[in-house]
Design an enzyme around this catalytic site. Structure first.
Site, mmCIF file in Angstrom:
data_model
loop_
_atom_site.group_PDB
_atom_site.id
_atom_site.type_symbol
_atom_site.label_atom_id
_atom_site.label_comp_id
_atom_site.label_asym_id
_atom_site.label_seq_id
_atom_site.Cartn_x
_atom_site.Cartn_y
_atom_site.Cartn_z
ATOM 1 C CG HIS A 1 52.287 79.565 23.828
ATOM 2 N ND1 HIS A 1 51.051 80.073 23.457
ATOM 3 C CD2 HIS A 1 53.090 79.758 22.754
ATOM 4 C CE1 HIS A 1 51.119 80.542 22.223
ATOM 5 N NE2 HIS A 1 52.351 80.371 21.779
ATOM 6 C CG HIS B 1 56.265 82.947 19.418
ATOM 7 N ND1 HIS B 1 56.284 81.946 18.464
ATOM 8 C CD2 HIS B 1 55.097 82.789 20.084
ATOM 9 C CE1 HIS B 1 55.174 81.239 18.539
ATOM 10 N NE2 HIS B 1 54.432 81.721 19.530
ATOM 11 C CD GLU C 1 50.817 83.480 19.347
ATOM 12 O OE1 GLU C 1 49.839 83.065 18.706
ATOM 13 O OE2 GLU C 1 51.650 82.722 19.877
#
Length: 134
Positions: free
Chosen positions: A7, A79, A130
Site C-alpha cells: 500500500h 509512507h 514499511e
C-alpha cells in the site's frame, strides 16, 4: 527481498472528507475506519485492483501522524509498504547493510494483523518504508 507493493499511505487532515472523495469522486471501494492505538492512527483502506491506499488520521495526542500534518497541513504521502516473506530476516539483512529500523527494532502488529517494521527515511531517499510480513 521485497515483494509486492502492499500500500501507499496518505496522511489526511479530514478522514471523512478524504474517504468520501475516494468513494464519490474516484468511485473507489472504501473500507471502514479502523483505530490502531499501537500506532497512534485511524486508518481507512481503499481497495484497488493491484494494491491499496491507506488513509491515515491521527489517533490521540501523541500520534506520529499529527507531526506530519503540522508540517503538511493539506496532508500527503506518508509512507510506502512492501511485502516481505520473513520480516526478521529482512530486518537483519537491512541492519547488516546499515539501514536503520525505527523504534525498538522488533516488529509490531500492523493494521492487517501482520508483523510490520518501519525503516528510516534518510536511508531510503527521503521515503519512510514499511515492511509487512505476508
Amino acid at each position: 527481498m521485497i515483494g509486492r507493493l502492499n500500500h501507499v499511505a496518505i496522511a489526511v487532515p479530514d478522514l471523512e472528507a478524504a474517504s468520501a472523495q475516494y468513494a464519490d469522486t474516484l468511485g473507489a471501494k472504501v473500507g471502514t475506519p479502523q483505530d490502531e492505538p499501537d500506532h497512534g492512527v485511524t486508518v481507512v483502506f481503499i481497495e484497488l485492483p493491484n494494491t491499496k491506499i491507506e488513509l491515515l488520521y491521527p489517533l490521540g495526542e501523541a500520534s506520529p501522524i499529527q507531526g506530519f500534518l503540522d508540517k503538511n497541513p493539506s496532508g500527503g504521502i506518508h509512507h510506502i509498504c512492501y511485502e516481505v516473506e520473513d520480516i526478521l530476516a529482512a530486518r537483519d539483512r537491512l541492519k547488516a547493510q546499515g539501514a536503520r529500523v525505527l523504534g525498538s527494532g522488533e516488529p509490531k502488529i500492523g493494521a492487517h494483523g501482520k508483523p510490520v517494521l518501519f525503516l528510516h527515511p534518510k536511508d531510503f531517499n527521503g521515503t519512510l518504508i514499511e515492511l509487512e510480513q505476508v
